[in-house]
Design an enzyme around this catalytic site. Structure first.
Site, PDB file in Angstrom:
ATOM      1  N   LYS A 182      37.204  30.570  49.368  1.00 30.27           N
ATOM      2  CA  LYS A 182      36.361  31.711  48.969  1.00 30.27           C
ATOM      3  C   LYS A 182      37.248  32.731  48.266  1.00 30.27           C
ATOM      4  O   LYS A 182      38.044  33.420  48.887  1.00 30.27           O
ATOM      5  CB  LYS A 182      35.674  32.353  50.174  1.00 30.27           C
ATOM      6  N   ARG A 203      31.579  37.581  40.925  1.00 29.86           N
ATOM      7  CA  ARG A 203      30.741  36.436  40.568  1.00 29.86           C
ATOM      8  C   ARG A 203      30.466  36.476  39.066  1.00 29.86           C
ATOM      9  O   ARG A 203      30.124  37.520  38.505  1.00 29.86           O
ATOM     10  CB  ARG A 203      29.421  36.509  41.335  1.00 29.86           C
ATOM     11  N   GLU A 239      33.739  32.228  39.707  1.00 28.03           N
ATOM     12  CA  GLU A 239      34.308  33.450  40.266  1.00 28.03           C
ATOM     13  C   GLU A 239      35.469  33.884  39.378  1.00 28.03           C
ATOM     14  O   GLU A 239      36.417  33.104  39.150  1.00 28.03           O
ATOM     15  CB  GLU A 239      34.799  33.209  41.688  1.00 28.03           C
ATOM     16  N   GLU A 250      39.673  35.073  50.649  1.00 25.78           N
ATOM     17  CA  GLU A 250      39.017  35.738  51.766  1.00 25.78           C
ATOM     18  C   GLU A 250      38.727  34.803  52.921  1.00 25.78           C
ATOM     19  O   GLU A 250      38.575  35.235  54.055  1.00 25.78           O
ATOM     20  CB  GLU A 250      37.672  36.332  51.305  1.00 25.78           C
ATOM     21  N   LYS A 287      29.724  31.161  55.065  1.00 27.14           N
ATOM     22  CA  LYS A 287      31.025  31.745  54.679  1.00 27.14           C
ATOM     23  C   LYS A 287      31.810  32.065  55.941  1.00 27.14           C
ATOM     24  O   LYS A 287      31.312  32.689  56.871  1.00 27.14           O
ATOM     25  CB  LYS A 287      30.841  32.977  53.797  1.00 27.14           C
TER      26      LYS A 287
END
Length: 898
Positions: free
Chosen positions: A543, A548, A601, A700, A725
């Site tokens: 992540k 985005r 991303e 993250e 997530k």
């Protein structure tokens, strides 16, 4: 007794002498009136003369000649004015003084008209025995008088005319009319043999029709001629009484506007008011659906403006059309329109917790001499778009003038929602998914097209169960179509023209129209991953801590790179923000690609050290109209999903297939383009190990996704449990909480009105004995938490901040508080901030540290303000982050005296 007899005799002698003097003048000026007067009996004339001519009257009119009994009912020989009408009208019911005072000279022309009316319709004086008409003649006189134009403004004459108009009867023969009637009324056409077409019945139906039209007008009934020539006499409700929450709502009879008429903005405001007063979601959907049904049935061209206004949108999100009105300017506009100062409006907004409610109260207390034209939904939307399009010099004043023009035309109810629309928040609890559900329900109940087109209430014909199944079916179609083509300007016309079922055929996923991205559901531990994906295959991806980016490349036979665009998570057009990314786009696409939509991303990247940089570095990049030569922060785009390829949508395909196509048709360029790092894990140990690798790689955490099966599709615009997530700050035992001191509070708005809705927190620096601002927090609180905290903190209010509070002016709270309460917080990570002053000078000469995504955990009553997390520890927590350690600029050791 003798004196009385003498007085009476004297009056009779005077009356006889005056009568002889006035006889000649009367014969010259008023021969017809004299003939009529002579028909009276002598006794009646004497009595009338006795009561009309009194010593008191002669005393008041000593300069006039006393009229004889004949002249007293006709005219004065002195000035030729007619005083008979005024006296005789009130002689039988009023005092002599009132009659004398009401008499006034009139012109000879008015005299004759008044005299005729007096002879024909006087009720204050009994008819003369010599002048007696038959019943038919009396009726004829009244019929003729009812047709005469108004010649006298006396209230009594008006009353008499109103009574005569109701007594209309058929006139059998024109010969029965007297010479008197013929002179005073226009000639009448001879009646026809057909009774239905006789003048009397025509007059009756005319009166009846006129009365019906007046009643219809007062009741809101409007007569319309449709294209087929039919009359629409449907009763409409008043705009102020419009109620879309009514049970058994009828889309036409319960509407407050007519077919083809512009939809009043008040109808939309009443709908929003009813929705705001409702907490049940199904009832909200029903209310909005009823309003949409009326719009579809009466004014379908206003369906698009209604949808935009109820969602507080001006255009599709990727058009980037924003109002740009600061709250202060909006308060200024409201104050100028209602005669209030800026301070009064601001105080009212703080008291109500809502500027819209304050504007409604101010508008309700205001009165206008001339009401402006009412607002319509399409006019309000057009005006808001004009305000958003205003730029350049003096644009603020132009916007305020436009807002004032709208505000002065508002009713109090409209003012509330207009101001909220200008603020950017309607706060009625209506989500976009509920609006789509209401649109589908309206299309099911009142179909605009298709096999049931023209039906006003399909629910009555289908039954409750069948109608509910139809609504669910159409709702799925509408929501799915909107997910793939989130543009109401394409969906609404197709819905009205082809019906709801045909939407997928006319509105499809198209490069250039951004999708709402699929979002992941948070989880707090690795064990939750295996609970969710039990007996299912899943994959884990890093992540990335960036922004985005949804890249669209249109094309037919070949990609049109000049039309390529980049959209944000919120569908904003960020094409001008990434000119360097678009320039490198040909290196990403292989020769087999003609069009595509990629989910990516964009991450700040150090090309030399090949390290991912923190998000706050990316946030320093210019947001719009960036020149590639001026770009200092380089980005690397990590591609993790493929939604559209060569004219084929892939959102319903499983992730395994999408990822295979992504690796086949797209190339990786180190430092510029990269596919997301992924691994298919089978045990908790593998997931935990891969998570630690992601954190060390300046990410993250992990994204856990279903790999195969029905749950592996791309759920547009959903926060789905098919994606989880796993962030480092969500895990138990990972990271640490921070204790901060409350030094200020912000007034709550909307549902938090009346209490503090957010707080300014600070860390304590024991060396400088200062409280340094650390963050603002407003999440993690329940309603009870805010209520109890507001009660505890109100006694600690300060008029001004303490001199040992270190805080930027831009962060100044609504209320300053003494340092007395400590809150425990959890955050995603820490970042450098030019606004906050925590640990300022320890890490950067001008910047402090702030918490990213802070949320409230609990109140630390066991700690004093001086025992809160110190500034030096905040600096250590920042430097201990993996992404900071990996950055070359943050590798210098931090002095530690512990």
């Amino acid at each position: 007794m003798n004196s009385i007899r003498l007085l009476v005799a004297r009056r009779i002698v005077v009356s006889l002498s005056n009568r002889s003097l006035l006889a000649a003048a009367s014969s010259v000026h008023s021969a017809p009136s004299l003939v009529a007067a002579n028909n009276r009996s002598m006794a009646q004339k004497s009595i009338t003369s006795f009561f009309n001519i009194t010593p008191k009257a002669k005393k008041e009119n000593k300069h006039e000649v006393t009229p004889s009994p004949e002249a007293s009912t006709e005219e004065s020989p002195v000035n030729g004015n007619d005083k008979r009408v005024k006296r005789s009208r009130c002689s039988s019911s009023e005092k002599e003084v009132d009659c004398k005072e009401s008499a006034s000279p009139v012109t000879p022309e008015k005299k004759k008209k008044v005299k005729r009316q007096r002879i024909e319709s006087s009720e204050s004086e009994p008819p003369s025995p010599a002048k007696s008409f038959s019943d038919s003649e009396q009726i004829a006189i009244k019929v003729e008088n009812s047709k005469q134009p108004k010649t006298y403004d006396s209230p009594k004459i008006k009353k008499s005319k109103a009574k005569m108009t109701k007594k209309v009867v058929a006139v059998k023969s024109a010969e029965e009319k007297t010479i008197k009637v013929e002179k005073t009324s226009p000639p009448e056409k001879s009646p026809k043999k057909d009774v239905k077409k006789s003048p009397a019945l025509k007059s009756y139906f005319t009166v009846k029709t006129t009365k019906t039209e007046e009643d219809n007008k007062s009741n809101g009934i409007k007569k319309e001629n449709t294209e087929t020539g039919e009359e629409d006499n449907v009763k409409r409700v008043a705009e102020t009484d419009y109620n879309p929450a009514k049970t058994k709502y009828h889309p036409i009879e319960d509407a407050c506007w007519s077919k083809g008429q512009e939809v009043p903005y008040l109808a939309l405001a009443k709908t929003l008011q009813a929705i705001e007063a409702t907490s049940a979601r199904l009832k909200m959907v029903e209310i909005l659906s009823n309003y949409f049904r009326s719009v579809i049935a009466l004014t379908p061209e206003d369906l698009l403006p209604s949808i935009y206004l109820c969602l507080n949108q001006l255009a599709p999100a990727y058009h980037s059309l924003e109002l740009g009105i600061a709250e202060t300017y909006l308060m200024k506009a409201v104050g100028q329109c209602t005669g209030r100062s800026l301070a009064q409006v601001r105080a009212a907004a703080q008291r109500c917790g809502d500027l819209g409610a304050a504007a409604e109260q101010a508008r309700a207390a205001q009165r206008t001499m001339f009401a402006p034209p009412p607002l319509s939904a399409r006019r309000v939307l057009a005006a808001l778009r004009e305000v958003a399009a205003m730029t350049g010099h003096a644009s603020v004043n132009k916007k305020i003038s436009k807002i004032q023009a709208l505000f002065v035309a508002c009713s109090p109810c409209e003012a509330r929602y207009l101001v909220r629309s200008l603020e950017g928040k309607l706060r009625v609890g209506l989500a976009e998914q509920s609006a789509l559900q209401a649109l589908a329900q309206a299309a099911a109940a009142t179909p605009p097209a298709g096999e049931r087109a023209g039906t006003l209430d399909a629910a009555a014909a289908l039954g409750a169960e069948r109608f509910k199944a139809l609504v669910d079916e159409l709702a799925l179609v509408v929501k799915t179509t909107y997910c793939e083509c989130p543009n109401y300007e394409l969906i609404v016309p197709a819905l009205l023209r082809h019906g709801a079922r045909a939407l997928p055929e006319h509105c499809r996923l198209t490069p250039g129209v951004p999708l709402k991205p699929m979002l992941a559901h948070p989880t707090r531990g690795v064990h939750e991953v295996f609970s969710r994906f039990e007996n299912e295959e899943f994959t884990c991806e890093w992540k990335y801590d960036g922004e985005r980016a949804q890249i669209h490349v249109p094309g037919d036979d070949a990609p049109r790179l000049a039309d390529a665009a980049i959209f944000s998570r919120n569908q904003e057009n960020n094409t001008s923000k990434y000119p360097d990314v678009l320039r490198r786009l040909p290196t990403l696409l292989r020769a087999s690609v003609t069009s595509c939509v990629l989910d990516c991303e964009a991450v700040a990247y150090d090309v030399d050290s090949k390290q991912i940089l923190p998000f706050q570095v990316l946030s320093t990049r210019k947001r719009k109209d960036a020149a590639e030569a001026d770009i200092k922060v380089q980005v690397c785009v990590f591609v993790f999903d493929l939604l559209f390829l060569n004219g084929r949508p892939l959102v319903r395909a499983p992730l395994e297939e999408r990822r295979a196509l992504l690796r086949q048709h797209f190339a990786e360029v180190p430092g510029h383009w990269s596919l997301a790092t992924a691994r298919d894990c089978r045990s908790e140990e593998e997931v935990q190990q891969f998570l630690e690798e992601a954190v060390r790689g300046s990410c993250e955490g992990l994204m856990v996704k279903a790999l195969r099966g029905e749950h592996a599709r791309y759920d547009i615009a959903r926060r789905s449990r098919n994606w989880l997530k796993l962030k480092k700050d969500y895990l138990d035992g990972v990271g640490d909480t921070i204790d901060a001191v409350v030094i200020g509070a912000y007034h709550g708005r909307g549902k938090r009105a009346g209490v503090f809705g957010g707080f300014l927190l600070a860390c304590y620096d024991p060396d400088a004995e200062q409280y340094q601002s650390l963050c603002k927090v407003g999440t993690g609180f329940s309603d009870d938490d805010l209520r109890s905290l507001s009660e505890r903190l109100r006694p600690h209010r300060l008029d001004a901040p303490r001199n040992y509070y270190m805080c930027a002016p831009a962060l100044a709270p609504d209320v300053w508080l003494a340092a007395a309460l400590v809150l425990e917080l959890r955050c995603a990570d820490l970042s450098l901030s030019p606004a906050h002053r925590a640990a300022a000078g320890l890490l950067h000469p001008d910047k402090g540290v702030s918490l990213r995504f802070p949320r409230f955990v609990r109140v630390r009553d066991d700690k004093a303000p001086e025992q809160a997390t110190p500034a030096r520890q905040i600096a250590q927590l920042y430097a201990a982050q993996d992404q900071v350690r990996n950055a070359a600029a943050a590798r210098a050791p931090l002095d530690d005296f512990y």
